[in-house]
Design a protein around this motif. Structure first.
Motif, PDB file in Angstrom:
ATOM      1  N   THR A  52      53.447  38.525 -74.429  1.00 12.28           N
ATOM      2  CA  THR A  52      52.452  37.802 -73.582  1.00 12.28           C
ATOM      3  C   THR A  52      52.851  36.398 -73.107  1.00 12.28           C
ATOM      4  OG1 THR A  52      51.672  36.859 -75.711  1.00 12.28           O
ATOM      5  CG2 THR A  52      50.962  39.040 -74.982  1.00 12.28           C
ATOM      6  N   VAL A  53      54.002  36.050 -73.627  1.00 11.42           N
ATOM      7  CA  VAL A  53      54.604  34.720 -73.092  1.00 11.42           C
ATOM      8  C   VAL A  53      56.107  34.630 -73.311  1.00 11.42           C
ATOM      9  CG1 VAL A  53      52.401  33.269 -73.536  1.00 11.42           C
ATOM     10  CG2 VAL A  53      54.092  33.461 -75.236  1.00 11.42           C
ATOM     11  N   MET A  54      56.489  33.483 -72.684  1.00 11.10           N
ATOM     12  CA  MET A  54      58.085  33.265 -72.846  1.00 11.10           C
ATOM     13  C   MET A  54      58.048  31.795 -72.833  1.00 11.10           C
ATOM     14  SD  MET A  54      61.070  33.867 -70.127  1.00 11.10           S
ATOM     15  CE  MET A  54      62.759  32.881 -70.778  1.00 11.10           C
ATOM     16  N   CYS A  55      59.011  31.183 -73.825  1.00  9.54           N
ATOM     17  CA  CYS A  55      59.281  29.925 -73.744  1.00  9.54           C
ATOM     18  C   CYS A  55      60.450  29.648 -73.133  1.00  9.54           C
ATOM     19  CB  CYS A  55      59.633  29.422 -75.347  1.00  9.54           C
ATOM     20  SG  CYS A  55      59.776  27.840 -75.705  1.00  9.54           S
ATOM     21  N   GLU A  56      60.146  28.579 -72.047  1.00 13.35           N
ATOM     22  CA  GLU A  56      61.384  28.154 -71.304  1.00 13.35           C
ATOM     23  C   GLU A  56      62.441  27.492 -71.992  1.00 13.35           C
ATOM     24  OE1 GLU A  56      59.561  25.941 -67.806  1.00 13.35           O
ATOM     25  OE2 GLU A  56      59.530  27.892 -66.716  1.00 13.35           O
ATOM     26  N   GLN A  57      61.918  27.044 -72.984  1.00 15.77           N
ATOM     27  CA  GLN A  57      63.121  25.921 -73.736  1.00 15.77           C
ATOM     28  C   GLN A  57      63.785  27.002 -74.693  1.00 15.77           C
ATOM     29  OE1 GLN A  57      60.137  24.685 -72.872  1.00 15.77           O
ATOM     30  NE2 GLN A  57      60.695  23.254 -71.551  1.00 15.77           N
ATOM     31  N   CYS A  58      63.208  27.681 -75.479  1.00 18.24           N
ATOM     32  CA  CYS A  58      63.807  28.662 -76.314  1.00 18.24           C
ATOM     33  C   CYS A  58      64.276  29.839 -75.701  1.00 18.24           C
ATOM     34  CB  CYS A  58      62.752  29.244 -77.239  1.00 18.24           C
ATOM     35  SG  CYS A  58      61.914  27.912 -78.151  1.00 18.24           S
ATOM     36  N   HIS A 113      56.398  30.374 -83.303  1.00 23.01           N
ATOM     37  CA  HIS A 113      56.441  29.132 -82.364  1.00 23.01           C
ATOM     38  C   HIS A 113      54.993  28.721 -82.393  1.00 23.01           C
ATOM     39  CE1 HIS A 113      56.961  27.070 -78.322  1.00 23.01           C
ATOM     40  NE2 HIS A 113      58.243  27.312 -78.325  1.00 23.01           N
ATOM     41  N   PRO A 114      54.729  27.819 -83.371  1.00 23.63           N
ATOM     42  CA  PRO A 114      53.171  27.322 -83.455  1.00 23.63           C
ATOM     43  C   PRO A 114      53.052  26.176 -82.366  1.00 23.63           C
ATOM     44  CG  PRO A 114      54.694  26.737 -85.300  1.00 23.63           C
ATOM     45  CD  PRO A 114      55.464  27.727 -84.622  1.00 23.63           C
ATOM     46  N   PRO A 122      57.541  19.645 -83.235  1.00 24.95           N
ATOM     47  CA  PRO A 122      58.350  19.491 -81.864  1.00 24.95           C
ATOM     48  C   PRO A 122      58.224  20.770 -81.109  1.00 24.95           C
ATOM     49  CG  PRO A 122      59.646  20.072 -83.934  1.00 24.95           C
ATOM     50  CD  PRO A 122      58.216  19.941 -84.356  1.00 24.95           C
ATOM     51  N   LEU A 123      57.546  21.838 -81.253  1.00 24.77           N
ATOM     52  CA  LEU A 123      57.354  22.865 -80.468  1.00 24.77           C
ATOM     53  C   LEU A 123      56.318  22.623 -79.533  1.00 24.77           C
ATOM     54  CD1 LEU A 123      58.150  25.938 -82.892  1.00 24.77           C
ATOM     55  CD2 LEU A 123      59.715  24.686 -81.113  1.00 24.77           C
TER      56      LEU A 123
END
Length: 710
Positions: free
Chosen positions: A179-185, A198-199, A203-204
């Motif tokens: 449903t989502v993608m983390c650009e940093q991870c 990924h709460p 820091p996230l």
């Protein structure tokens, strides 16, 4: 577009290119993968051999590929970096694309910089995993390679076109839709995995979450907006150098790097190269269209071949069934003749049984009557009938004369069936090439005046008949096994002469030859009978001997340059027959112990003969001798050698034994038994001994007479 997916994948990691860089050979690599396959070269490499990766030199100054062995030719999965003497052999790995690549020579130092900015080891070398060309990196490292912005754009468009449901990368079993993608991870999450791994706190919390379809696209958009110069990162490309075939900036021109080169406007060259690529694609498109039509033709051929195969198979089965029917009919006819012969024999024998039974009954009755008459005591009455009775007995006895008690019929059937011609015809039953353009060649003629034997080798020569008009493409020479067995092919080729080595001594071989061309094979020539030598003439073999062995006297005399024992073999091997040779001791100093016997070709050459399991030998000094095989010493026997002594070796492969003699006297019992295989005469000696070989000797008379008695 799915057909071009392999063009968009890195040959190292097998995934879509990420921040691809262009190597001078025009192939691409991920920037991180390029760092992983760097190899560090020695410090002693001269500086002038190091070229900047982006220097634009047209020939790229690649390392000498003849001095490099990057991949194992035997496809073993291992390779070595052979360009430098001090570089160790490094196991290579296979990428998911099947391209072999090298792991880094040493782990990269920990750094917080991006792959583009992290320093590379000094004197680093990179090898293209696709074309295997190599070059030395300069101080700029991987920054000296231009980035392939066009390839990034193509990958983005390709991924957008395939922006179907992307799967979560953290689901343990069946991955759910992301449903989502983390650009940093750089990780795709489904909702449960995002909440768990990924709460949105700590820091996230500052990480940016985007839809999956935009995830990997957005992270490339900003770096790709402007194409900057590799030498001057703050300058945009504005011109194009025709000689270097690369875009340049104004600062490159001001520094004079391309002062003598032809430089054109970037936009004009962009349009020109687009036009050239379009024209080249037109030609490639025509080839692709032809390939598609050719594939259709091949698929039609597959169908036609299948149909023709079914039809041809049906025809073959029908022909064979017709032959079987004819054979069954003939079988019935022959069985009828056998039954007729059977009935005839039974009738004759039964008639003879009936006739003999009647006569035997009459004879038995007459005998019983005569015995009763003899019992009568009346002389006058007896004499009245005795003459007639005696005549009847003699007449009856004569009726049982010669031939009466002989069978009129034999039990053997006077019929025989010769099926060999038919069997031969069946074995020769084969397909005929209807479309043959020419007949088979004529039968070759063996040239008897040029055919000969020497030792255990045979030389044969043949030719085509003088009036033959059909050319032969080659010949097949066949020999039997020397014992009247089946023929086997020993030569196939265009030559009309052949020498066959390794035959048995004192054996008779049959040879024949036939010619062939595209149409078929000719008949065999007449069979030639060859007789190999009864005894062997041979010398020592320099090619297989230890390097310390010294040869003289046409390789019949040997000594050694070392104090250690060294082995030398004879040139001829024996696998059959009885063979005898002698060696005279020309020099014998300081009481060494040379060894004499037989060995396999792969015997150890740097130890005494008999130390391994490849040799059977007798070693002897000036007082006594021992037999040795596989380093086992047996049968110590008194009596040694001196200068001028003669050693005899008798190899009897008919009885599978090896016997030794010193000065014509047998030394000890039979040394070895149950010998089978191929054996070469062998000697081991050092610098204190010199021996001379004597061959072509007949078997000693006393041994021949002993063998005949046995």
């Amino acid at each position: 577009m799915e057909e071009m997916e392999e063009e968009l994948k890195c040959p190292v990691c097998g995934s879509f290119y990420r921040e691809p860089i262009i190597l001078p050979c025009s192939h691409n690599l991920c920037q991180a993968c390029a760092r992983n396959i760097l190899v560090q070269t020695p410090e002693s490499e001269p500086p002038q051999s190091r070229r900047a990766s982006g220097s634009g030199v047209s020939d790229y100054d690649y390392l000498d590929l003849d001095k490099m062995s990057l991949y194992s030719e035997a496809d073993s999965g291992y390779g070595s970096y052979g360009g430098f003497a001090s570089a160790p052999t490094t196991p290579c790995q296979k990428s998911p694309n099947g391209v072999r690549v090298f792991p880094p020579a040493m782990p990269p130092p920990p750094t917080h910089l991006s792959p583009a900015l992290a320093p590379v080891p000094r004197n680093s070398c990179i090898t293209c995993p696709q074309c295997h060309r190599s070059l030395i990196l300069d101080d700029r490292g991987l920054r000296g390679f231009p980035k392939n912005r066009v390839l990034e754009g193509v990958i983005d468009r390709y991924q957008q076109s395939k922006a179907a449901a992307l799967k979560c990368q953290l689901c343990e079993k069946a991955p759910k839709e992301a449903t989502v993608m983390c650009e940093q991870c750089d990780v795709f999450y489904c909702d449960p995995c995002r909440l768990r791994c990924h709460p949105p706190r700590g820091p996230l919390a500052k990480h940016r979450l985007v839809p999956p379809a935009q995830g990997r696209v957005s992270r490339r958009l900003s770096p790709r907006k402007v194409s900057t110069c590799t030498d001057h990162e703050l300058e945009n490309h504005s011109m194009y150098c025709v000689q270097c075939k690369m875009p340049v900036c104004y600062q490159c021109l001001e520094e004079g790097k391309h002062s003598s080169h032809e430089v054109k406007a970037l936009g004009a060259m962009w349009k020109l190269h687009k036009s050239q690529l379009s024209q080249a694609l037109n030609g490639l498109s025509d080839r692709a269209k032809e390939a598609k039509e050719f594939l259709v033709q091949l698929r039609n051929m597959v169908q036609q071949i299948q149909e023709n195969s079914v039809e041809f198979e049906a025809c073959l089965v029908a022909q064979c069934d017709a032959l079987i029917d004819a054979l069954n009919r003939r079988k019935a006819q022959l069985l009828a003749r056998v039954n007729k012969e059977h009935e005839h024999k039974l009738k004759v024998v039964r008639d003879q049984i009936s006739h003999c039974t009647v006569k035997l009954r009459q004879t038995t009755g007459l005998m019983e009557y005569c015995l009763e008459v003899i019992k009568e005591n009346d002389p006058s009455g007896f004499l009245q009938i005795s003459d007639a009775l005696i005549r009847r007995v003699h007449l009856t006895e004569d009726q049982w004369g010669k031939g009466t008690l002989t069978p009129r019929m034999t039990t053997d059937f006077d019929l025989s069936l010769d099926n060999s011609p038919l069997l031969q015809s069946i074995h020769q039953l084969d397909f005929v090439q209807v479309k043959a353009s020419s007949p088979v060649p004529a039968t070759p003629i063996l040239q008897l005046e040029e055919c000969c034997t020497h030792n255990n080798s045979a030389t044969l020569s043949w030719k085509q008949p003088p009036l033959s008009t059909v050319p032969a493409e080659g010949y097949i020479l066949e020999l039997d096994d020397g014992s009247g067995g089946q023929f086997r092919e020993v030569y196939v080729g265009k030559e009309t002469m052949c020498t066959v080595d390794g035959l048995h001594f004192n054996s008779t071989y049959n040879a024949r030859v036939k010619a062939f061309n595209k149409t078929g094979v000719s008949l065999y020539s007449k069979t030639l009978v060859l007789q190999t030598s009864e005894v062997a003439w041979f010398a020592f073999d320099p090619g297989s001997a230890h390097s310390d062995i010294i040869f003289s006297n046409d390789n019949l005399t040997v000594t050694c340059s070392s104090y250690d024992d060294r082995v030398v073999l004879g040139k001829t091997g024996f696998s059959k027959g009885v063979h005898y040779w002698e060696l005279t001791i020309d020099r014998y100093d300081n009481h060494p112990d040379p060894a004499f016997g037989v060995a396999r070709m792969d015997v150890m050459k740097d130890v005494m003969l008999g130390k391994d399991d490849k040799a059977w030998a007798m070693y002897v000094d000036n007082n006594r001798s021992w037999f040795m095989h596989n380093n086992s010493h047996t049968n110590r026997t008194e009596g040694g050698i001196t200068k001028g002594a003669t050693i005899g070796v008798l190899l009897d492969l008919n009885r599978k034994t090896l016997t030794f003699f010193i000065n014509d006297e047998q030394q000890g019992p039979i040394a070895f038994e149950n010998l089978e295989g191929l054996f070469f005469p062998a000697v081991s000696l050092n610098r204190n001994v010199q021996v001379t070989l004597h061959t072509g000797l007949p078997v000693p008379d006393f041994y021949s007479s002993r063998a005949s008695i046995a």
